[in-house]
Design an enzyme around this catalytic site. Structure first.
Site, PDB file in Angstrom:
ATOM      1  N   ASP A 256      22.488  43.287 -21.004  1.00  0.00           N
ATOM      2  CA  ASP A 256      21.554  43.404 -21.593  1.00  0.00           C
ATOM      3  C   ASP A 256      20.429  44.400 -20.912  1.00  0.00           C
ATOM      4  OD1 ASP A 256      20.507  41.637 -19.643  1.00  0.00           O
ATOM      5  OD2 ASP A 256      20.187  40.123 -21.114  1.00  0.00           O
ATOM      6  N   THR A 279      12.987  37.188 -18.919  1.00  0.00           N
ATOM      7  CA  THR A 279      12.988  36.116 -18.271  1.00  0.00           C
ATOM      8  C   THR A 279      12.950  36.516 -16.653  1.00  0.00           C
ATOM      9  OG1 THR A 279      14.434  34.694 -19.611  1.00  0.00           O
ATOM     10  CG2 THR A 279      14.553  34.339 -17.415  1.00  0.00           C
TER      11      THR A 279
END
Length: 509
Positions: A256, A279
């Protein structure tokens, strides 16, 4: 330099007008979007979202990969209700480093372990006795962080050595989902480069790294570049989803971060850094060849493969995991969403409490607010108490950590950084964007929020020949999104705080 889709194609070229089905599988959630290219602009619509996260069994952390597959199938069914028999391509991106094994029959051999599983605690002490940190970096260009696949394999050999002996194929998360859909066992080079046993210059595996550590390498699959057509869905998958025959899977930037960087709308001619904020905070730059210098090693930057032959040279920093975990604890006693936390943080004075977000105690605590408070008390410092002060301390400390990494990056790069492109879910945290601008003394261009989805789409469009190269795709991103600009203010206080923060980081090394 390799071009997108270079090498073997496993299926026929998809139609340039095919719809795009995008799966973005994150640490905290997964989402499914439908996309298209219309009037030289990217159009997207989110059609499904689900919660993701670790499953804990005693001291062990796992991913529920079978539930993840079920969610992917539900996403495909929802796409089918909209698309009918229309041709489409499918791209899967996910977090890196974590993996599963297939046996010779194609069955998943064991539950998929989570990167935060404590089995890797202290494992690099043993690794570096056999292969020095410097030599490992020269071969792989990868930073040392205990979540790396290499560290997981080394820990696994001590706990469950039979797994590696019996495994036929190792696949990372996005590769595994592609396998479930197509039956094809290959690995996208971007996610493979999160392993710490891949040569980013040659974009090829380094089995010698594994063998020098006494690890097997027979399970490494063939590598493909982003934009490679993988081919049609398995008949049983297509039937269960209700999709037409003209649907093909594409290997996108499976990691990602690589997908987000592919869609980062860097301004031409500007020396820009990126921060992909979620995150984790992934901070770095896009370069044409790996930086394997001692300075890059000392600053613990990693070189991962990007789209179009590029290298994503960056550092992995603690990110909004701190906020996510604090919210999880606080929500047990009060209904709090992220907007509530932002408002509470904004009501507090800046820079009252500053800590090191990369302290190992924040990797897997059962109670994140308590862990943050303990960081201060262990040093005899006043500690933040309550939602607002702790949330503000997190945002300020993340921003100062960004500044610290940017200073390292500027020393490695060709001249000073001129601006920062902030992409990903962290775009929603305006306080973090402004604090980063204040801390760095640089303008921050925030957007797109869905950079990973956009990068996934660009890879599918490259596979279809709908765009010629990444620069054409980035121009589309600039046309398709309004970027928010944050400019630095209150420079004196942030400069003082950055000096204090630098001393905190030096003390923890």
């Amino acid at each position: 330099m390799p071009k997108p889709g270079a090498g073997k194609a496993y299926g026929s070229s998809p139609s340039a007008s095919a719809k795009l089905i995008v799966f973005d599988l994150g640490n905290a959630s997964g989402r499914v979007s439908l996309g298209s290219l219309e009037d030289e602009r990217l159009r997207t619509e989110e059609i499904y979202r689900f919660v993701n996260g670790p499953s804990r069994l005693g001291q062990r952390w796992y991913w529920d990969v079978l539930r993840l597959h079920a969610e992917v199938m539900e996403g495909l069914r929802r796409a089918a209700t909209i698309l009918g028999e229309a041709p489409a391509t499918i791209g899967i991106d996910s977090w890196g480093v974590d993996y599963a094994y297939l046996d010779a029959s194609g069955a998943v051999m064991a539950p998929m372990r989570h990167m935060r599983d404590p089995r890797t605690d202290g494992v690099y002490e043993a690794i570096h006795r056999r292969l020095s940190r410097g030599e490992l970096y020269r071969r792989t260009g990868a930073m040392t962080i205990q979540i790396n696949t290499l560290a997981q394999l080394y820990a696994e050999r001590r706990e469950q050595p039979w797994l590696q002996k019996a495994a036929a194929t190792l696949l990372f998360t996005s590769d595994l989902i592609n396998y479930f859909l197509t039956g094809l066992r290959v690995s996208d080079v971007t996610i493979a480069s999160t392993s710490q046993f891949l040569d980013p210059a040659r974009r090829a595996w380094r089995p010698d790294v594994l063998s020098d550590l006494g690890l097997a390498s027979h399970f490494l699959p063939p590598l493909v570049e982003p934009g490679t057509v993988l081919g049609p869905l398995l008949p049983e998958v297509r039937s269960a989803a209700g999709l037409g025959a003209g649907v093909q899977a594409v290997a996108v930037a499976g990691h990602d971060t690589a997908a987000a960087v592919a869609a980062t709308p860097f301004a031409p001619g500007r020396r820009a850094a990126f921060i992909s904020a979620g995150t984790w905070s992934l901070l770095g730059r896009e370069i044409i060849a790996p930086d394997l210098s001692d300075a890059s090693l000392d600053s613990n930057f990693t070189n991962e493969c990007g789209v179009g032959g590029a290298i994503v040279h960056h550092k992995i920093l603690c990110g909004l995991w701190l906020v996510q975990e604090c919210r999880r604890i606080w929500s047990k006693t009060a209904a709090l969403d992220y907007a509530d936390l932002d408002r509470a943080a904004n009501a507090q004075p800046p820079l009252a409490f500053v800590f090191d977000p990369d302290d190992p105690r924040f990797l897997t605590p059962s109670d994140m607010p308590a862990a943050i408070v303990s960081w201060f008390r262990d040093r005899g410092l006043p500690a933040p108490e309550g939602v607002g002060p702790i949330a503000r301390a997190i945002y300020d400390s993340l921003a100062l950590n960004h500044r610290h990494a940017l200073d390292d990056l500027a020393r490695l790069g060709e001249g000073a950084i001129e601006e920062i492109n902030l992409v990903g879910g962290g775009v929603q945290a305006a306080l973090l964007a402004q604090a980063t601008s204040d801390a760095a003394g640089l303008p921050v261009l925030a957007g797109p929020q869905e950079a990973t989805v956009a990068g996934n789409m660009l890879c599918q469009l490259l596979a279809a020949g709908a765009i010629a190269d990444l620069e054409e795709g980035r121009a589309m991103i600039r046309r398709s999104n309004e970027l928010a600009t944050y400019r630095p203010r209150e420079r004196s206080a942030w400069e003082t705080a950055s000096v204090v923060f630098r001393s905190l980081k030096a003390a923890s090394r």
